[in-house]
Each structure stands twice: as C-alpha cells, then as structure tokens.
Design a protein around this motif. Structure first.
Motif, PDB file in Angstrom:
ATOM      1  N   UNK A 234       0.808  -1.212   0.000  1.00  0.00           N
ATOM      2  CA  UNK A 234       0.000   0.000   0.000  1.00  0.00           C
ATOM      3  C   UNK A 234       0.841   1.263   0.000  1.00  0.00           C
ATOM      4  N   UNK A 235       2.103   1.151   0.349  1.00  0.00           N
ATOM      5  CA  UNK A 235       2.982   2.325   0.381  1.00  0.00           C
ATOM      6  C   UNK A 235       3.118   2.955  -0.998  1.00  0.00           C
ATOM      7  N   UNK A 236       3.014   2.152  -2.056  1.00  0.00           N
ATOM      8  CA  UNK A 236       3.198   2.672  -3.406  1.00  0.00           C
ATOM      9  C   UNK A 236       2.035   3.559  -3.860  1.00  0.00           C
ATOM     10  N   UNK A 237       0.894   3.459  -3.209  1.00  0.00           N
ATOM     11  CA  UNK A 237      -0.255   4.294  -3.568  1.00  0.00           C
ATOM     12  C   UNK A 237      -0.213   5.657  -2.888  1.00  0.00           C
ATOM     13  N   UNK A 238       0.664   5.829  -1.917  1.00  0.00           N
ATOM     14  CA  UNK A 238       0.771   7.114  -1.238  1.00  0.00           C
ATOM     15  C   UNK A 238       1.351   8.155  -2.191  1.00  0.00           C
TER      16      UNK A 238
ATOM     17  N   UNK B  85     -10.218   2.985  -3.850  1.00  0.00           N
ATOM     18  CA  UNK B  85      -9.524   2.729  -2.592  1.00  0.00           C
ATOM     19  C   UNK B  85      -9.445   4.020  -1.788  1.00  0.00           C
ATOM     20  N   UNK B  86      -9.281   3.875  -0.484  1.00  0.00           N
ATOM     21  CA  UNK B  86      -9.365   5.016   0.434  1.00  0.00           C
ATOM     22  C   UNK B  86      -8.288   6.058   0.166  1.00  0.00           C
ATOM     23  N   UNK B  87      -7.081   5.625  -0.167  1.00  0.00           N
ATOM     24  CA  UNK B  87      -5.985   6.572  -0.396  1.00  0.00           C
ATOM     25  C   UNK B  87      -6.298   7.491  -1.568  1.00  0.00           C
TER      26      UNK B  87
ATOM     27  N   UNK C 282       1.199   6.164   8.526  1.00  0.00           N
ATOM     28  CA  UNK C 282       1.688   5.625   9.794  1.00  0.00           C
ATOM     29  C   UNK C 282       1.934   4.121   9.730  1.00  0.00           C
ATOM     30  N   UNK C 283       1.015   3.381   9.105  1.00  0.00           N
ATOM     31  CA  UNK C 283       1.176   1.931   9.049  1.00  0.00           C
ATOM     32  C   UNK C 283       2.308   1.506   8.115  1.00  0.00           C
ATOM     33  N   UNK C 284       2.815   2.456   7.309  1.00  0.00           N
ATOM     34  CA  UNK C 284       3.911   2.155   6.387  1.00  0.00           C
ATOM     35  C   UNK C 284       5.203   2.869   6.789  1.00  0.00           C
ATOM     36  N   UNK C 285       5.266   3.352   8.021  1.00  0.00           N
ATOM     37  CA  UNK C 285       6.379   4.225   8.417  1.00  0.00           C
ATOM     38  C   UNK C 285       7.742   3.554   8.243  1.00  0.00           C
ATOM     39  N   UNK C 286       7.836   2.281   8.565  1.00  0.00           N
ATOM     40  CA  UNK C 286       9.124   1.584   8.439  1.00  0.00           C
ATOM     41  C   UNK C 286       9.596   1.569   6.987  1.00  0.00           C
TER      42      UNK C 286
ATOM     43  N   UNK D   2       8.541   3.685   4.612  1.00  0.00           N
ATOM     44  CA  UNK D   2       8.790   5.078   4.224  1.00  0.00           C
ATOM     45  C   UNK D   2      10.171   5.532   4.686  1.00  0.00           C
ATOM     46  N   UNK D   3      10.568   5.115   5.873  1.00  0.00           N
ATOM     47  CA  UNK D   3      11.916   5.451   6.375  1.00  0.00           C
ATOM     48  C   UNK D   3      12.979   4.817   5.482  1.00  0.00           C
ATOM     49  N   UNK D   4      12.721   3.590   5.027  1.00  0.00           N
ATOM     50  CA  UNK D   4      13.673   2.927   4.113  1.00  0.00           C
ATOM     51  C   UNK D   4      13.743   3.670   2.787  1.00  0.00           C
ATOM     52  N   UNK D   5      12.594   4.103   2.276  1.00  0.00           N
ATOM     53  CA  UNK D   5      12.567   4.845   1.008  1.00  0.00           C
ATOM     54  C   UNK D   5      13.362   6.132   1.126  1.00  0.00           C
TER      55      UNK D   5
END
Length: 341
Positions: free
Chosen positions: A119-123, A189-191, A327-331, A333-336
């Motif tokens: 889901x991080x890719x949809x942000x 989707x919600x995003x 928030x649920x993808x924070x780890x 996102x930090x890697x990115x």
C-alpha cells in the motif's frame, strides 16, 4: 459381467495413456515429466498478463520466459498469455495463490490486499523521481517486500516499471487551482479518494473501461494515469489537457505461485529467480521507448502538456493523506528516504 469388466479395464487403460501423453501446464505442475536424459524434470508453466502482446510488460514476460528456457536447456517452458486471456488481474492473483496459474505480472496496487506493505506505493509523492524509486526497489528493502508475499502463497520475483501517474482533463489544467471541483476518476480505494479530496477535487470511482465514455459524456471531468495508458486507451482524444505532477509511481511485480515454486529444485529456482532479475533492464528499456512514443503521439495530436515545476506546493496540499495513511507504512517510508539523492 466379465465382458463389462473387460471394457472398464480397456477404457481405464486408454484414459491412463492419454494422461501420460498430456503436456499441459496442470499435468507438468503436478510432478514434472522426465527429460530425455531421465535426470532432470521438464515443466510447462503458464504466465498470465493483462496487457496486449506488444505492451512493454508483456514483452518483458516473454523475454523472461526465453531466458528461463535458454538457461534450463529447454526443460522449463513458460507460456505467456496476454490480453487477460486467463482472466482479469484480481481473479488471476487468486488463481496464482491456488497454484492453478503459475506466474502473473500484476500492478503492486492490488497486492496490498495480500500484504499491506504494498500500500505504500499508492501514497502520493513518495518518490522524488524514477531513479529514486529504482534505488529502493533494487535494494535489500525492495527484496524484502517481494519475499513478504510468501505469507499469501506467492513469491515476488522482480519489479517492472509502470512510469508515473499524472492528471488529464477535458478542461484546461495548468495549475493546482485548475483541479478544484473537477470530477476525477479514481480506482476504488481510500488513499485515492482522500488524495482527490485533499487536492480539492471530487473523487469518482469508476471501472477503467468506462473512463473514455465518462470523459466524453461529462460524467467525469478528468482521470489520471501514466503516458502509455493515456495514449493506448486514446483518452487524449476526449481529455486533451495533461498536467505532469507524477503523484504516484506504482511498480509492476512478476509473481510466482508458492505451489509452483515448492515443486522446483534449488537449481531450477535459481534459474527462474535470476532470469526474472535479468529481465528488469529489458523491461525498463522497452517501457522508456513506449513512453517516449506515447508522448510524441499525444503531442502531435495537439494535447496541451504542462509540467509541474513546483511539486512542493502539491506535496504540501496532500500532507493530510500521508498523515492519515502513512503511519502503518512508516518503516518502509523510512527505508525509502534512505535512497533519496
């Protein structure tokens, strides 16, 4: 009774002979068949692809299959089925989970239903540019995401490019202000719905196949996608105003069923894994060529194209979306963030 019994035996023998002679994917997936030398099994697998035969991802699927055949001395054959011949994306993913289909190429978007990390890719605006995305995808963090699909009875083999998504409209659009109030088609989707709200537009979920008529009849004012999709669907004919904001970069993923993977020897797993990785460069080159062709064609057709120079304004506008869904993808996102340059 003896005559009937003899007939049943004869029919059983004929059916068994037919099964032995079968060379279908399902038969070979069960046990494999012995090669001519009798020392290594041979397989015939199926790879499902939703795009047309000449689309960059399909060409990469075929290149991957050729590499596997070459490196296995023809023992492993992968048949590519383009144009959704084996079903649409969501249904195919389920069939891959069950082992009924061996491979598929899918967008990373639907995979979020099976492992939430995708889901991080949809942000919005997660990646600064294409190189930033590929620095992450080709890292150990990208590999971890591929491996996480194992919990859903699949294994990710490689990422392919799908470019960046931008907005196109039936109305002139040269700035963020021009999107205000426009009815924009989005995936359900919600995003994406929250993204449109944050930009001041009105999110309108709609099947992709209905977008052309929706734009033509005024049911929607705008949509968003990458250059090749904008061109190949001829959406530019009814929405001739394109603004390049690159709000999402959602890669494609080449996936194998865990059921298929588990039947392979370590040697054959290595052949398939390496061939998948080696097909990435080919796909990226084919994508770049098609993207350039698409841009040239829509420009020739008279499309008005505006490149967003100050993307910080757009990023600021959608901060609430990142705050809500990030928030649920924070780890991840930090890697990115580690791969920005």
């Amino acid at each position: 009774m003896n005559i009937k019994k003899g007939l049943f035996v004869l029919l059983g023998s004929i059916m068994a002979a037919g099964m032995v002679g079968c060379s279908s994917s399902e038969s070979n997936n069960e046990t494999g068949t012995e090669s001519a030398g009798g020392d290594k099994p041979t397989y015939e697998f199926r790879l499902a692809e939703t795009h047309a035969a000449d689309y960059p991802t399909t060409l990469a699927d075929k290149h991957f299959a050729e590499l596997v055949a070459e490196r296995s001395d023809g023992r492993i054959k992968i048949d590519v089925f383009p144009s959704a011949a084996l079903g649409e994306e969501a249904a195919v993913i389920e069939q891959v989970q069950l082992g009924a289909i061996d491979f598929t190429r899918t967008s990373a978007g639907p995979l979020a239903e099976f492992y939430k990390g995708y889901g991080v890719f949809s942000l919005p605006y997660v990646f600064d540019h294409d190189d930033h995305m590929w620095n992450f995808l080709l890292s150990e963090h990208g590999d971890e995401l591929l491996n996480e699909l194992e919990s859903s009875r699949m294994l990710g083999l490689a990422y392919y490019s799908s470019g960046a998504r931008s907005f196109y409209s039936t109305k002139p659009v040269a700035s963020l202000d021009d999107l205000q109030g426009q009815k924009i088609r989005v995936q359900q989707n919600a995003v994406n719905i929250d993204l449109m709200d944050a930009l001041g537009a009105s999110a309108t979920p709609m099947a992709f196949g209905e977008v052309y008529s929706g734009l033509q009849t005024g049911v929607i004012d705008a949509a968003e996608n990458n250059y090749p999709s904008y061109y190949s669907t001829r959406h530019y004919e009814v929405a001739p105003h394109l603004i390049l904001d690159s709000h999402q970069r959602i890669p494609e993923v080449l996936v194998i069923s865990s059921s298929t993977w588990s039947k392979l020897s370590t040697e054959d797993q290595e052949i398939i894994q390496t061939a998948a990785k080696d097909s990435i460069e080919f796909q990226r080159a084919e994508w770049a060529k098609f993207e350039q062709l698409a841009e040239e064609q829509v420009r020739e057709a008279g499309v008005t194209i505006t490149k967003v120079e100050n993307v910080l304004e757009w990023q600021s506008k959608v901060k609430s979306v990142l705050d809500k869904h990030g928030e649920e993808h924070q780890e991840i996102l930090d890697a990115i963030d580690q791969y920005r340059n």
